[in-house]
Enzyme design. Structure first.
Site, short mmCIF file in Angstrom:
data_model
loop_
_atom_site.label_atom_id
_atom_site.label_comp_id
_atom_site.label_asym_id
_atom_site.label_seq_id
_atom_site.Cartn_x
_atom_site.Cartn_y
_atom_site.Cartn_z
N LEU A 202 -3.25 -7.76 -4.21
CA LEU A 202 -3.14 -8.30 -2.85
C LEU A 202 -4.34 -9.16 -2.46
CD1 LEU A 202 -1.62 -5.21 -1.02
CD2 LEU A 202 -0.43 -7.25 -1.85
N LYS B 6 -10.78 -5.26 10.20
CA LYS B 6 -9.59 -4.84 10.94
C LYS B 6 -9.43 -5.64 12.24
CE LYS B 6 -7.85 -1.87 8.14
NZ LYS B 6 -6.54 -2.16 7.52
N GLY C 28 -0.71 4.65 -1.06
CA GLY C 28 -1.76 5.25 -0.24
C GLY C 28 -1.19 6.31 0.68
N GLY D 132 0.80 -1.21 0.00
CA GLY D 132 0.00 0.00 0.00
C GLY D 132 0.84 1.26 0.00
N SER E 187 -9.19 3.01 14.46
CA SER E 187 -9.91 3.22 15.73
C SER E 187 -11.35 2.74 15.67
CB SER E 187 -9.88 4.70 16.10
OG SER E 187 -10.52 5.48 15.10
N CYS E 188 -11.88 2.47 14.46
CA CYS E 188 -13.27 2.03 14.35
C CYS E 188 -13.46 0.61 14.85
CB CYS E 188 -13.77 2.16 12.92
SG CYS E 188 -13.03 0.97 11.78
N GLY F 59 0.73 4.40 3.68
CA GLY F 59 1.86 3.69 3.12
C GLY F 59 2.90 4.62 2.53
N THR G 244 -5.83 6.60 15.05
CA THR G 244 -7.05 7.39 15.05
C THR G 244 -7.25 7.94 13.63
OG1 THR G 244 -8.22 9.17 16.22
CG2 THR G 244 -5.89 9.54 15.72
#
Length: 319
Positions: free
Chosen positions: A39, A138, A12, A9, A106-107, A15, A162
């Site tokens: 990926l 995640k 991004g 990544g 954080s979700c 990344g 976060t």
């Protein structure tokens, strides 16, 4: 770290920041674009890792987006993120790669978790509905790392950032996160001479924001920790580490800050018919702080530098 590190990544936002930080250290870096290596393709990922055998893998690749994107494409958010992390983590195991860093979000924490959210809040309540598929993926990544560590003795670590922002962010008018969306909206308002900017929700939810360069620094800090220090500050069943600033701001105040940075002098209104999402998301960063790392980029400074990058990159015209 002396061998090559595969940054999954690297194009991004996160990344890219990690790539820049590793490059500044002079560390050999392995990368592949999505066109070169899908990926989501298990066989392709396993073959790549078996051939290249990097010293470590950083899993910064993910399908990401804001509330609208998450609620519009829940299947893709769950499937693609599960495939990416499972292929990289299992492929690393098969290739004998002992070190890996998984980047989460954080979700992962329950919608109504006590604030600030400590690592121990994981799996203690219902998730926020608007990003549940992404969060589940995640959480699965964290547990994959923990499971391979317990069963095979690997050193696979997880960091939970976060809300991130900064260079390389996505400023798409519909699929971006709140801060880049606000930057674009207020910039457009200034350019068109609009007198009012409408913001989704009530403006009362509070969010924490971490500059992506701070996230990159924290990621490498966690990777650099010796195994004894990392293990002493985590738990085999609760090994992830929160990364944030420990401070939050209401969406309304954030909008005013962005308006000031972009030079917007009109009115800000709130569309209360739109969802707010989680009422508050503040990370408990005491675990990472106790190990010696703290964020260094103030929010206003970060927003100003992000807006400058946005203008120079011509992101508005290309999105």
């Amino acid at each position: 770290m002396t061998g090559a590190i595969f940054v999954a990544g690297h194009r991004g936002m996160v990344g890219g920041a990690i790539y820049r930080a590793l490059e500044a250290r002079g560390v050999p870096i392995l990368t592949r674009t999505r066109e070169e290596l899908d990926l989501r393709d298990q066989r392709a990922v396993e073959a790549f890792l078996a051939t290249e055998r990097p010293e470590a893998v950083i899993v910064a690749a993910a399908k990401v987006g804001g509330i609208l994107a998450n609620t519009t494409y829940p299947a893709e958010f769950l499937y693609e993120n599960l495939m990416i992390e499972a292929n990289l983590i299992h492929g690393s195991h098969l290739a004998g790669i002992q070190r890996l860093l998984f980047l989460g979000s954080s979700c992962i924490y329950p919608r109504d978790a006590d604030q600030p959210m400590a690592e121990a809040a994981l799996l203690t309540g219902r998730l926020e509905a608007t990003n549940e598929p992404y969060a589940i993926a995640k959480i699965a990544g964290i547990k994959l790392c923990e499971s391979y560590n317990r069963q095979y003795g690997h050193d696979y670590r997880s960091v939970m950032p976060t809300n991130l922002y900064g260079q390389g962010d996505n400023f798409h008018p519909e699929n971006s996160h709140v801060l880049p969306a606000l930057i674009r909206r207020f910039h457009e308002a200034v350019e068109t001479g609009a007198e009012t900017v409408m913001i989704w929700g009530t403006g009362t939810p509070k969010r924490e924001f971490l500059h992506v360069d701070d996230m990159a620094a924290a990621s490498l800090f966690v990777m650099d920790l010796d195994r004894a220090t990392y293990d002493a500050n985590t738990d085999p069943m609760l090994s992830h580490i929160n990364v944030g600033t420990g401070e939050d701001i209401s969406i309304a105040d954030l909008a005013r800050l962005v308006a000031d940075v972009t030079g917007f002098e009109g009115d800000i209104e709130f569309d209360t018919s739109k969802p707010d999402g989680t009422p508050r998301k503040l990370m408990d960063v005491s675990r990472l702080s106790s190990m010696g790392w703290r964020a260094s980029i103030a929010l206003r400074d970060g927003v100003e530098s992000t807006y400058e990058w946005f203008l120079k990159a011509g992101t508005l015209r290309e999105a």
